[in-house]
Scaffold this motif. Structure first.
Motif, PDB file in Angstrom:
ATOM      1  N   LEU A 137      46.860  42.318  31.769  1.00 51.69           N
ATOM      2  CA  LEU A 137      46.101  41.282  32.636  1.00 51.69           C
ATOM      3  C   LEU A 137      45.794  40.597  32.619  1.00 51.69           C
ATOM      4  N   PRO A 138      45.079  38.964  32.457  1.00 51.48           N
ATOM      5  CA  PRO A 138      44.518  37.904  31.678  1.00 51.48           C
ATOM      6  C   PRO A 138      42.786  38.909  32.070  1.00 51.48           C
ATOM      7  N   ASP A 139      42.073  38.124  31.056  1.00 53.33           N
ATOM      8  CA  ASP A 139      40.274  39.362  30.249  1.00 53.33           C
ATOM      9  C   ASP A 139      39.796  38.258  31.175  1.00 53.33           C
ATOM     10  N   PHE A 140      39.770  38.373  33.064  1.00 56.81           N
ATOM     11  CA  PHE A 140      39.048  37.499  34.183  1.00 56.81           C
ATOM     12  C   PHE A 140      38.231  38.274  34.999  1.00 56.81           C
ATOM     13  N   GLY A 141      37.765  37.951  35.936  1.00 54.82           N
ATOM     14  CA  GLY A 141      37.420  38.894  37.161  1.00 54.82           C
ATOM     15  C   GLY A 141      36.524  39.598  37.288  1.00 54.82           C
ATOM     16  N   ILE A 142      36.270  40.341  37.600  1.00 54.45           N
ATOM     17  CA  ILE A 142      34.443  41.053  37.526  1.00 54.45           C
ATOM     18  C   ILE A 142      34.603  42.493  37.716  1.00 54.45           C
ATOM     19  N   ILE A 143      35.605  43.788  37.936  1.00 55.61           N
ATOM     20  CA  ILE A 143      36.131  45.205  38.047  1.00 55.61           C
ATOM     21  C   ILE A 143      35.742  45.350  36.530  1.00 55.61           C
ATOM     22  N   PHE A 144      36.044  45.058  35.645  1.00 56.14           N
ATOM     23  CA  PHE A 144      36.427  45.044  34.464  1.00 56.14           C
ATOM     24  C   PHE A 144      36.531  44.240  32.966  1.00 56.14           C
ATOM     25  N   THR A 145      35.092  42.950  33.736  1.00 57.25           N
ATOM     26  CA  THR A 145      34.619  42.150  32.385  1.00 57.25           C
ATOM     27  C   THR A 145      33.302  42.566  31.866  1.00 57.25           C
ATOM     28  N   ASN A 146      32.602  42.082  31.286  1.00 55.68           N
ATOM     29  CA  ASN A 146      31.629  42.486  30.858  1.00 55.68           C
ATOM     30  C   ASN A 146      30.305  40.954  30.421  1.00 55.68           C
ATOM     31  N   GLY A 147      29.092  41.286  29.873  1.00 54.66           N
ATOM     32  CA  GLY A 147      28.337  40.509  29.906  1.00 54.66           C
ATOM     33  C   GLY A 147      28.424  39.124  30.838  1.00 54.66           C
ATOM     34  N   HIS A 148      27.975  38.137  30.653  1.00 51.08           N
ATOM     35  CA  HIS A 148      27.665  37.338  31.696  1.00 51.08           C
ATOM     36  C   HIS A 148      28.628  37.266  32.192  1.00 51.08           C
ATOM     37  N   SER A 149      29.920  36.969  32.262  1.00 48.07           N
ATOM     38  CA  SER A 149      30.961  36.443  32.422  1.00 48.07           C
ATOM     39  C   SER A 149      31.445  37.580  33.969  1.00 48.07           C
ATOM     40  N   TRP A 150      31.043  38.867  33.461  1.00 46.51           N
ATOM     41  CA  TRP A 150      30.130  39.541  34.626  1.00 46.51           C
ATOM     42  C   TRP A 150      29.149  39.580  35.982  1.00 46.51           C
ATOM     43  N   LYS A 151      28.243  39.510  34.968  1.00 42.99           N
ATOM     44  CA  LYS A 151      27.052  39.141  35.834  1.00 42.99           C
ATOM     45  C   LYS A 151      27.155  38.002  37.045  1.00 42.99           C
ATOM     46  N   TYR A 257      51.689  43.980  38.433  1.00 39.33           N
ATOM     47  CA  TYR A 257      51.341  43.215  39.182  1.00 39.33           C
ATOM     48  C   TYR A 257      51.538  41.503  38.707  1.00 39.33           C
ATOM     49  N   SER A 258      52.428  40.192  38.177  1.00 37.53           N
ATOM     50  CA  SER A 258      52.850  39.495  37.446  1.00 37.53           C
ATOM     51  C   SER A 258      53.367  39.116  39.004  1.00 37.53           C
ATOM     52  N   GLU A 259      53.344  40.036  40.116  1.00 30.64           N
ATOM     53  CA  GLU A 259      54.220  39.517  41.068  1.00 30.64           C
ATOM     54  C   GLU A 259      53.053  39.639  42.281  1.00 30.64           C
ATOM     55  N   ILE A 260      52.365  40.239  41.866  1.00 32.77           N
ATOM     56  CA  ILE A 260      51.012  40.171  42.871  1.00 32.77           C
ATOM     57  C   ILE A 260      50.156  38.863  42.303  1.00 32.77           C
ATOM     58  N   LEU A 261      49.775  38.364  41.586  1.00 37.33           N
ATOM     59  CA  LEU A 261      49.429  37.468  40.610  1.00 37.33           C
ATOM     60  C   LEU A 261      49.881  36.305  41.471  1.00 37.33           C
ATOM     61  N   LYS A 262      51.335  36.056  41.361  1.00 35.38           N
ATOM     62  CA  LYS A 262      51.819  35.111  41.742  1.00 35.38           C
ATOM     63  C   LYS A 262      51.611  34.368  43.140  1.00 35.38           C
ATOM     64  N   CYS A 307      39.451  37.371  40.437  1.00 36.16           N
ATOM     65  CA  CYS A 307      38.961  37.865  41.550  1.00 36.16           C
ATOM     66  C   CYS A 307      39.653  38.421  42.824  1.00 36.16           C
ATOM     67  N   LEU A 308      40.677  37.766  43.549  1.00 29.73           N
ATOM     68  CA  LEU A 308      41.315  37.726  44.113  1.00 29.73           C
ATOM     69  C   LEU A 308      42.044  39.584  43.863  1.00 29.73           C
ATOM     70  N   LEU A 309      42.312  39.631  43.710  1.00 33.03           N
ATOM     71  CA  LEU A 309      43.202  40.789  43.171  1.00 33.03           C
ATOM     72  C   LEU A 309      41.654  41.850  42.968  1.00 33.03           C
ATOM     73  N   ASP A 310      40.826  41.525  41.841  1.00 34.60           N
ATOM     74  CA  ASP A 310      39.478  43.062  42.448  1.00 34.60           C
ATOM     75  C   ASP A 310      39.031  42.911  43.643  1.00 34.60           C
TER      76      ASP A 310
END
Length: 508
Positions: A137-151, A257-262, A307-310
């Motif tokens: 998975l790319p290091d983006f989104g809400i659940i598993f990111t940190n710092g300013h990006s997560w906020k 995950y690849s199919e879901i993200l597609k 974010c949609l996945l999360d």
């Protein structure tokens, strides 16, 4: 020929053997030293070299292994014996385990969890690096990111979901309308045994679809069916410890995950074609507007996909699983089911659908819903945290970079809080007068800023769906069948697959 340069062959053999023995002893000592806990680190069971405490735990029931040994009996003679280490009782509210080569700290008990997740939440708001997610998975989104990006992502998601009705009466109509479709599916079974798993999944998924895609999907829609099945499958596989270490499941998760993200990207592309910035229809529209408006590195399409996945995971998994447990418990405890139905008949009747405004007038029904969430214990170990810097808990020092697991099971089944912690008992949330009572130890969504993103949505869905179920239907086990409460272990604790009979109520 027995000597070589004055050195005997036996002497050479002895020297080689001594060197080998010395090397082995050195390696064992070095491994033992590496396994020693740092000074003033939380105590715990002896960790073996290389594997640590992995073999000390029943990985299918890790939440119980981290809490205590317990023989508990449900009504009507069903019993389940769980053999595991008395870790919390032996080592205290904060103890440590070595899982492989990594030290992990487990936090138990309400007061300690409040100290960790609320009072010192700024130190424990980050997620640890999960190897599987790095690979697939790319290091983006809400659940598993940190710092300013997560906020920024969490702030935007909560604001936008609230804008589209989460926590407000405007979303009630969507949930109640979805129940009408769901009830038709139930009625079509004509009281015959069937598995409600995927029907409930589709109904709950449609609520988050209305928020992020701006529409609900027909239960036979090919794309919708594919997405819900893929999400259900990947959550089950990812919950296995072996997924992290063996290539077979690892590659399967990557493919799913690849199919879901597609599928998510397809929806985003469609939204971009008919986007009207002045009239956003859903979460995707609002996010695309934000990308254009702020030109911020934290807001781009790759992040939107994650974010949609999360949101789908947070907005679907816990609610649908809780509802599946609810049907099972109602079929088992028919006297409780009848009492809920009597209260609903008295307060709401049959002429209208339930409303969130009815909740204060339905104390027993509300207590049953809370008790269902407590005893089903959907996310027993919450999601892991990692220390940003050194922190003290219960007098112990936990260094920077250590994974911390909030053991929600230790709170939801605390015998000092709950009168009968291992029995389904709505009285846990009622006073002597039969009025609903809040309990501080009721924390199925965890605590702090990292608490479940879909909590407000889940609370609304659980009340409206469950109350509607009880108003219109009666639930029972097929003849000769007894309900099985042993869960399937995945990321969440799901009920084992079961069949149930659902009959329409005839109320005068």
């Amino acid at each position: 020929m027995d000597q070589l340069s004055g050195v005997s062959v036996p002497s050479l053999w002895l020297d080689s053997s001594s060197l080998l023995i010395f090397t082995l002893v050195f390696l064992v000592i070095a491994a033992c030293l590496r396994n020693r806990r740092p000074r003033n680190f939380p105590p715990g069971p002896l960790a073996l070299p290389l594997v640590g405490n992995v073999f000390s735990l029943d990985l299918r029931n890790a939440h119980r292994a981290m809490t205590e040994v317990r023989l508990y009996t449900l009504h009507h003679g069903f019993s389940l014996m769980v053999f595991c280490w008395q870790l919390a009782e032996t080592y205290g509210k904060v103890y440590s385990l070595k899982l492989g080569s990594t030290w992990t700290v487990v936090v138990n008990g309400l007061s300690t969890m409040q100290e960790a997740l609320l009072n010192k939440g700024d130190i424990l708001n980050d997620r640890p690096v999960i190897p599987l997610h790095i690979d697939v998975l790319p290091d983006f989104g809400i659940i598993f990111t940190n710092g300013h990006s997560w906020k920024e992502q969490r702030r935007f998601a909560l604001f936008t979901l609230k804008y589209f009705g989460v926590g407000k009466r405007s979303l009630e109509s969507s949930i109640l309308n979805e129940f009408i479709y769901l009830s038709k599916e139930f009625a079509n079974e004509k009281g015959k045994p069937f598995n409600p798993h995927y029907i409930i999944n589709k109904a709950v998924s449609n609520i988050i679809c209305s928020l992020v895609f701006g529409q609900r999907f027909d239960y036979c829609d090919e794309k919708f069916l594919k997405m819900t099945h893929l999400l259900d499958k990947v959550i089950q596989i990812e919950g296995s410890i072996w997924t992290q270490h063996f290539p077979g499941p690892h590659h399967t998760v990557q493919k799913i995950y690849s199919e879901i993200l597609k599928l998510m990207k397809t929806e985003i592309d469609q939204h971009k074609k008919d986007l009207d910035p002045s009239e956003p229809r859903d979460f995707i529209d609002c996010y695309l507007n934000e990308i254009q408006k702020v030109m911020d590195s934290f807001f781009h399409e790759e992040t939107l996909v994650m974010c949609l996945l999360d949101l789908f995971v947070a907005g679907t998994e816990t609610t649908s699983t809780t509802l599946r447990w609810a049907l099972l418990y109602m079929a088992k405890y028919t006297e409780i089911q009848e009492k809920v139905q009597a209260e609903i008949d008295r307060v709401i009747g049959q002429s209208r659908q339930p409303s969130m405004e009815d909740r204060p007038k339905l104390p027993y029904t509300d207590a049953v819903i809370h008790e269902l969430q407590r005893i089903s214990n959907i996310v027993p170990l919450s999601l892991p945290r990692v220390t940003k810097r050194e922190v003290q808990l219960e007098g112990y020092k936990i260094p920077k970079g250590v994974t911390v697991i909030p053991n929600l099971t230790s709170v939801l089944f605390d015998k000092s809080t709950w009168e009968t912690p291992y029995t389904f008992n709505p009285g846990h949330f009622l006073n002597k007068e039969g009025k609903f009572v809040k309990q501080a130890a009721f924390i199925p969504f965890s605590l702090g800023k990292r608490a479940c993103l879909g909590e407000n949505l889940a609370r609304m869905e659980l009340f409206l769906f469950f109350t509607s179920f009880m108003q219109r239907f009666t639930f029972s086990m097929p003849p000769g069948m007894e309900p099985v409460f042993k869960p399937q272990a995945s990321i969440t604790l799901k009920p084992s697959e079961y069949e149930i009979c659902i009959t329409q109520r005839e109320v005068c």
